[in-house]
Structure formats: structure tokens, C-alpha cells
Motif scaffolding. Structure first.
Motif, mmCIF file in Angstrom:
data_model
loop_
_atom_site.group_PDB
_atom_site.id
_atom_site.type_symbol
_atom_site.label_atom_id
_atom_site.label_comp_id
_atom_site.label_asym_id
_atom_site.label_seq_id
_atom_site.Cartn_x
_atom_site.Cartn_y
_atom_site.Cartn_z
ATOM 1 N N GLY A 179 39.180 15.152 57.114
ATOM 2 C CA GLY A 179 38.763 13.782 56.904
ATOM 3 C C GLY A 179 37.299 13.537 57.180
ATOM 4 O O GLY A 179 36.734 12.539 56.740
ATOM 5 N N VAL A 180 36.653 14.450 57.900
ATOM 6 C CA VAL A 180 35.232 14.323 58.227
ATOM 7 C C VAL A 180 34.420 15.432 57.575
ATOM 8 O O VAL A 180 33.333 15.207 57.051
ATOM 9 N N SER A 181 34.946 16.646 57.610
ATOM 10 C CA SER A 181 34.234 17.753 56.976
ATOM 11 C C SER A 181 34.276 17.592 55.458
ATOM 12 O O SER A 181 35.220 17.028 54.909
ATOM 13 N N THR A 182 33.245 18.060 54.807
ATOM 14 C CA THR A 182 33.134 17.993 53.348
ATOM 15 C C THR A 182 32.648 19.340 52.827
ATOM 16 O O THR A 182 32.098 20.142 53.596
ATOM 17 N N PRO A 183 32.814 19.603 51.537
ATOM 18 C CA PRO A 183 32.237 20.830 50.981
ATOM 19 C C PRO A 183 30.725 20.899 51.204
ATOM 20 O O PRO A 183 30.174 21.983 51.432
ATOM 21 N N GLN A 184 30.077 19.743 51.174
ATOM 22 C CA GLN A 184 28.620 19.711 51.374
ATOM 23 C C GLN A 184 28.259 20.130 52.803
ATOM 24 O O GLN A 184 27.296 20.873 53.014
ATOM 25 N N LEU A 185 29.027 19.658 53.778
ATOM 26 C CA LEU A 185 28.767 20.023 55.166
ATOM 27 C C LEU A 185 29.048 21.501 55.397
ATOM 28 O O LEU A 185 28.228 22.216 55.995
ATOM 29 N N ALA A 186 30.208 21.960 54.946
ATOM 30 C CA ALA A 186 30.562 23.367 55.138
ATOM 31 C C ALA A 186 29.526 24.288 54.498
ATOM 32 O O ALA A 186 29.107 25.285 55.104
ATOM 33 N N ARG A 202 42.221 23.318 46.626
ATOM 34 C CA ARG A 202 41.585 24.187 45.641
ATOM 35 C C ARG A 202 40.274 23.586 45.136
ATOM 36 O O ARG A 202 39.266 24.268 44.977
ATOM 37 N N GLU A 203 40.293 22.263 44.929
ATOM 38 C CA GLU A 203 39.089 21.583 44.469
ATOM 39 C C GLU A 203 37.992 21.613 45.526
ATOM 40 O O GLU A 203 36.816 21.819 45.211
ATOM 41 N N MET A 204 38.351 21.415 46.785
ATOM 42 C CA MET A 204 37.364 21.462 47.861
ATOM 43 C C MET A 204 36.750 22.851 47.988
ATOM 44 O O MET A 204 35.538 23.000 48.193
ATOM 45 N N ILE A 205 37.568 23.875 47.856
ATOM 46 C CA ILE A 205 37.063 25.252 47.904
ATOM 47 C C ILE A 205 36.095 25.495 46.750
ATOM 48 O O ILE A 205 35.023 26.097 46.930
ATOM 49 N N ALA A 206 36.456 25.023 45.567
ATOM 50 C CA ALA A 206 35.581 25.198 44.398
ATOM 51 C C ALA A 206 34.246 24.488 44.610
ATOM 52 O O ALA A 206 33.176 25.028 44.271
#
Length: 355
Positions: free
Chosen positions: A23-30, A53-57
């Protein structure tokens, strides 16, 4: 500063992990953390396999480096109609205050990794570098299937008992979550007695009594804290609250304001919001529910009610019911881009060695 522990060497990272924080982490942050030399993380526990799957992509489109994806391994909620009705009745005045309809039923809004095979199959297909488990561990054969796909596995533990269960399941490393940590406590059984071990004590205990690499988590906010964890024998340190104020996180303005106010110094471990112990900034919801009334409904049923109440209050500009998860180190949080924060942490860590 060169990495030294085999855990860091294998993943080609500095000894710094950004906690998953669903809920706080995002693909941009990771991606920003991973690109800067740490291990970024995505929290998939609150979503579906398709969303994961979408977040990993999205993260892969932003970084070629390793990152971690985290899943929840909680036991399904034990339904108790009487307890659920009592909990809703306890919250009824709040819903009325905001002119919102009281829910007539509670739902399991988060599906466990243990419930079905879709998430497991997706992870085996996507092959993220690291998969971590929270609230428990899956069966040994599922851990082995992930490892056979080339995935490194981590499991949170709040006690030696849980660490040994994770070790028996075949995971590659342990995340020692001390009582100082923000967000949901990773207890396998929330009804079990909790010794509430500090990060320092837990790390030493696990280092002495298990053969796996141990990652320290809880209350670590700067390079000095990372150094202390490494000196205790940890392979790396996991920081969550430290990254919430980064612009790449999904924290809203109210959340950020709370962490930059005097409120950040007042966190509490409570089951009132979700039905499971979790540490967050004290608010009106927590204070009321812990003062009197019935026990919360089971996790994640109680969270269903809380989220509906948060939405109703938030729509009227009231954020005193929101879950602002944060650890005891929250007053030390710094607002800066993730790459800059990672660079600061590495520099601070190097300075401790030079000193």
C-alpha cells in the motif's frame, strides 16, 4: 563501500533493503532503491496475482537490478458472526458521524498466498530475484518450487520459534522483525504469546541459533543503525519507515504530514485497525478502540471495516482514522528522493567504519 556478506554478494547489493510495505511501496520506489544499490521491494499481499504481475512489469521497466516481492501467508480468518456483528456495532457511531452506511457484513479483503496457486504460478513465471513471506511460510514444496525457478526466498520471523519453522520450510534467509518495526507484525499466529523482542535481541538470538543469513528489521533509520545491525551479526538491514517520505512512495499528504509532526513520536502496536498487531501513529480510531469495547474481528475482516471508515472520514477531510503505519524510529524519517536517501545511508554507514 564494498559489500562483504555472501547474502549481499549474491544479490549484488549494499546491505540495505527497502521494506515491502503493501500500500505504500510502489514500482517507482522499489526501482529507485535498487538502481541506487539497495534491494527495493514490492508489497503484493494486498493485491491479486494479476496486479502483482503488473507491478513486477512496471518495476522491471525501471530497473535491470534485483528487487524483492512480498506475499502474505496468513491463515484464513475464522468466521464468527457474533464477534463480527459486535465489532461493527462498536464502530457504528463513527460511521454515523460521517453519514456513512454501516457495513452489513465483513469480507476477507486480502487473500493469503496459502489460499490457491495463482500467485505462486505467477511468481514462478515472472521469476523476480527475491520473494519474501510475511505472517508465516508456505509449505516446503512451494518454497522449493520458487527456488527451482532461481528465486531467493526470505521469511519474516519475530521469534526463534518462527525462525526455526521458516528454516525447516527451506527458506534462504530470515528477516528478524523487532518490536520497534512499523506496520504489521509478522507473527505466524497472532494469538500466540509475543515476547516483543527488540531488533537487537532478536538478531543476536537468530544469528546464534540458526544457520541462515539474518536481516535486521525494526527501528533502523540511518547508517548508524545499519552499522549497529551489522555489528550484531546481521547480513543486512531492512528499513521501511525511513522510505515513506520519499516522493516515490504512495503515502498521501496526510500520512507525510503526520510523519513530519510531533505525532510521529507516538506510535502504538495495536490490532484495532486490522485485526492483527500492527504499529502505527496513534489516532482517534486506535485510542477509542483500545479504551473499551469488544475485541476486533479477525484479520483481515476488521481491516475491511476500518478501510471503509477511513474512506468515509477521508472524503470529509478527516484523516484521524487512517492507518499511518510507522515504526518507533519515525521521528528520524527524512524527506528526500529514494536514490538520495540510499546514498546518504551508504555514506553514513561508510563513515561509521572510518570512525
Amino acid at each position: 563501500m564494498p559489500v562483504s556478506h555472501p547474502f549481499c554478494t549474491r544479490l549484488d547489493i549494499q546491505p540495505i533493503i527497502q521494506a515491502p510495505m503493501a500500500g505504500v511501496s510502489t514500482p517507482q520506489l522499489a526501482a529507485a532503491v535498487s538502481n541506487a544499490g539497495g534491494l527495493g521491494s514490492l508489497g503484493l499481499g494486498a493485491g491479486t496475482a494479476a496486479q502483482g504481475r503488473e507491478m513486477i512489469a512496471q518495476a522491471r521497466a525501471l530497473t535491470p537490478r534485483a528487487f524483492n516481492v512480498n506475499v502474505f501467508c496468513h491463515a484464513p480468518a475464522v468466521r464468527n458472526a457474533q464477534a463480527e456483528s459486535a465489532w461493527l456495532a462498536h464502530l457504528a457511531p463513527f460511521f454515523a458521524e460521517f453519514g456513512a452506511q454501516l457495513p452489513t457484513a465483513l469480507h476477507e479483503i486480502y487473500r493469503s498466498f496459502l489460499d490457491g496457486s495463482e500467485m505462486l504460478e505467477m511468481l514462478i513465471e515472472e521469476k523476480p530475484a527475491v520473494v519474501s513471506f510475511h505472517f508465516g511460510v508456505p509449505p516446503r514444496e512451494q518454497v522449493a518450487a520458487l527456488q527451482a525457478a532461481g528465486i531467493y526466498t526470505l521469511a519474516s520471523a519475530t521469534s526463534l520459534r518462527e525462525a526455526r519453522q521458516a528454516e525447516a520450510a527451506g527458506v534462504d534467509a530470515l528477516v528478524a522483525q523487532g518490536i520497534e518495526a512499523g506496520g504489521h507484525r509478522g507473527m505466524f499466529d497472532p494469538e500466540a504469546e509475543d515476547e516483543k523482542l527488540s531488533t537487537a535481541v532478536l538478531v543476536r538470538w537468530l544469528v546464534k541459533n540458526t544457520a541462515l543469513p539474518v536481516i535486521a528489521a525494526g527501528g533502523i533509520m540511518d547508517g548508524q543503525g545499519i552499522r549497529a545491525a551489522l555489528d550484531l551479526g546481521a547480513a543486512a538491514a531492512q528499513l521501511g519507515t525511513a522510505f515513506i517520505l520519499c516522493p516515490e512512495s504512495a503515502a498521501n499528504a496526510a500520512y507525510r504530514a503526520a510523519l513530519q509532526s510531533e505525532r510521529a513520536a507516538h506510535t502504538r502496536l495495536t490490532a484495532a485497525l486490522s485485526g492483527r498487531p500492527a504499529r502505527g501513529v496513534v489516532n482517534r480510531f486506535i485510542a477509542h478502540c483500545e479504551n473499551a469495547g469488544p475485541a476486533p474481528a479477525a484479520y483481515p475482516l476488521a481491516y475491511d471495516a476500518a478501510k471503509q471508515l477511513m474512506a468515509a472520514a477521508g472524503a470529509q477531510g478527516n484523516h484521524d482514522f487512517a492507518a499511518f503505519w510507522a515504526g518507533q524510529g519515525a521521528p528520524l524519517a527524512r524527506a528526500m528522493p529514494a536514490a538520495q536517501l540510499l546514498a546518504c545511508l551508504v555514506e553514513e554507514l561508510a563513515a561509521t567504519r572510518a570512525a
